[in-house]
Design a protein around this motif. Structure first.
Motif, PDB file in Angstrom:
ATOM      1  N   ALA A  78       0.834  -1.203   0.000  1.00  0.00           N
ATOM      2  CA  ALA A  78       0.000   0.000   0.000  1.00  0.00           C
ATOM      3  C   ALA A  78       0.869   1.253   0.000  1.00  0.00           C
ATOM      4  CB  ALA A  78      -0.917  -0.005   1.210  1.00  0.00           C
ATOM      5  N   ILE A  79       0.496   2.211  -0.846  1.00  0.00           N
ATOM      6  CA  ILE A  79       1.170   3.502  -0.937  1.00  0.00           C
ATOM      7  C   ILE A  79       0.160   4.594  -0.609  1.00  0.00           C
ATOM      8  CG2 ILE A  79       2.843   2.635  -2.636  1.00  0.00           C
ATOM      9  CD1 ILE A  79       1.221   3.989  -4.817  1.00  0.00           C
ATOM     10  N   PRO A  80       0.611   5.841  -0.379  1.00  0.00           N
ATOM     11  CA  PRO A  80      -0.350   6.915  -0.098  1.00  0.00           C
ATOM     12  C   PRO A  80      -1.388   7.062  -1.203  1.00  0.00           C
ATOM     13  CG  PRO A  80       1.859   7.614   0.447  1.00  0.00           C
ATOM     14  CD  PRO A  80       1.995   6.272  -0.233  1.00  0.00           C
ATOM     15  N   GLY A  81      -2.586   7.484  -0.824  1.00  0.00           N
ATOM     16  CA  GLY A  81      -3.697   7.575  -1.758  1.00  0.00           C
ATOM     17  C   GLY A  81      -3.436   8.535  -2.911  1.00  0.00           C
ATOM     18  N   ASP A  82      -2.768   9.661  -2.662  1.00  0.00           N
ATOM     19  CA  ASP A  82      -2.480  10.618  -3.737  1.00  0.00           C
ATOM     20  C   ASP A  82      -1.578   9.998  -4.798  1.00  0.00           C
ATOM     21  OD1 ASP A  82      -3.966  12.232  -2.155  1.00  0.00           O
ATOM     22  OD2 ASP A  82      -2.408  13.752  -1.805  1.00  0.00           O
ATOM     23  N   GLU A  83      -0.542   9.290  -4.350  1.00  0.00           N
ATOM     24  CA  GLU A  83       0.369   8.644  -5.305  1.00  0.00           C
ATOM     25  C   GLU A  83      -0.343   7.524  -6.070  1.00  0.00           C
ATOM     26  OE1 GLU A  83       3.853   7.319  -3.363  1.00  0.00           O
ATOM     27  OE2 GLU A  83       4.320   9.266  -2.442  1.00  0.00           O
ATOM     28  N   PRO A 105      -3.008  19.011  -2.709  1.00  0.00           N
ATOM     29  CA  PRO A 105      -1.845  18.667  -3.542  1.00  0.00           C
ATOM     30  C   PRO A 105      -2.218  17.780  -4.739  1.00  0.00           C
ATOM     31  CG  PRO A 105      -1.317  18.415  -1.228  1.00  0.00           C
ATOM     32  CD  PRO A 105      -2.798  18.634  -1.310  1.00  0.00           C
ATOM     33  N   LEU A 106      -3.132  16.820  -4.523  1.00  0.00           N
ATOM     34  CA  LEU A 106      -3.538  15.934  -5.623  1.00  0.00           C
ATOM     35  C   LEU A 106      -4.289  16.717  -6.693  1.00  0.00           C
ATOM     36  CD1 LEU A 106      -3.782  13.135  -6.882  1.00  0.00           C
ATOM     37  CD2 LEU A 106      -5.836  12.765  -5.479  1.00  0.00           C
ATOM     38  N   ARG A 107      -5.159  17.603  -6.293  1.00  0.00           N
ATOM     39  CA  ARG A 107      -5.908  18.396  -7.273  1.00  0.00           C
ATOM     40  C   ARG A 107      -4.977  19.284  -8.094  1.00  0.00           C
ATOM     41  NH1 ARG A 107      -9.970  20.842  -3.050  1.00  0.00           N
ATOM     42  NH2 ARG A 107     -10.241  22.437  -4.675  1.00  0.00           N
ATOM     43  N   ALA A 108      -3.971  19.884  -7.465  1.00  0.00           N
ATOM     44  CA  ALA A 108      -3.010  20.716  -8.195  1.00  0.00           C
ATOM     45  C   ALA A 108      -2.197  19.880  -9.186  1.00  0.00           C
ATOM     46  CB  ALA A 108      -2.078  21.416  -7.202  1.00  0.00           C
TER      47      ALA A 108
END
Length: 243
Positions: A78-83, A105-108
């Motif tokens: 498992a990795i962070p959701g944004d990545e 950060p994900l939206r940008a």
């Protein structure tokens, strides 16, 4: 419409969006359908669900995430959701995902990728962000490429060639194989009489006093009778003369 999105729209939901829906008591699926103006299919990756498991007191959000379709992200650990969502979208968003996230950060990062619709919640109201600059540039480039594409030229008929006339479609005639042929009159006239007809004719001749013998024989019998009567009369005359 410009990039080929089709219903049901595939919406990737992250862990933060699940928590936001629980906190504001939002019907996530219904609100997504209203914002996107169509049928939606919410999806979530295993990495995003793992994030919810690691947080405390998030069992309602976990239960909500389990109702969504599972999207395989092919991450063994498992990795962070944004990545995870960034890797699933890729550089071109090939599978045409809509991203529902509360992560700034994900939206940008997703705004730099063309054709990625982004949905977030602003003060308990779900909002669809306007197209990013990368999306508008890709749309304009696609339209210009379509205008520059060569169009097939149709050949122009010369003045000497007469215009071809289109055949008018009319009612079709009957199938010649299904039509019965007419019997010719010659065939019926030369046909020999049947046995029943011949017997009927013979019976009619007998009723009229005619026999089936030819007329020549009848004439011969009459001549013989006349000859005998002449002979008898001549004998009687001779006997009278002698007396």
């Amino acid at each position: 419409m410009s990039f080929g999105f089709r219903q049901p729209y595939q919406v990737l939901v992250d862990s933060q969006m699940c928590k936001e829906a629980i906190d504001h008591k939002l019907d996530l699926v219904k609100n997504l359908g209203t914002v996107l103006q169509g049928e939606v299919k919410p999806m979530i990756t295993q990495c995003c669900i793992h994030e919810l498991y690691l947080q405390r007191d998030q069992q309602p959000a976990v239960d909500l995430a389990k109702t969504f379709e599972r999207r395989k992200c092919n991450h063994r650990e498992a990795i962070p959701g944004d990545e995870c969502l960034t890797s699933v979208v890729g550089e071109t968003n090939k599978h045409r995902y809509v991203i529902a996230t509360q992560s700034q950060p994900l939206r940008a990062k997703l705004r730099s990728i063309p054709a990625v619709p982004i949905v977030h919640v602003n003060r308990s109201v779900m909002v669809l962000e306007p197209p990013s600059d990368a999306t508008l540039a890709a749309k304009q480039e696609t339209e210009e490429r379509a205008l520059r594409a060569p169009h097939p030229v149709q050949p122009v008929a010369s003045a000497s060639e007469p215009p071809t006339k289109k055949k008018k479609k009319g009612p079709k005639g009957p199938n010649p194989l299904s039509v019965k042929k007419k019997k010719s009159t010659e065939a019926t006239s030369t046909k020999p009489p049947q046995a029943g007809q011949k017997r009927k004719r013979d019976g009619d001749n007998e009723a009229n006093g005619e026999s089936g013998e030819p007329t020549k024989k009848r004439k011969r019998k009459r001549r013989a009778k006349d000859h005998e009567s002449n002979a008898v009369s001549s004998g009687v005359g001779a006997a009278a003369d002698s007396q």
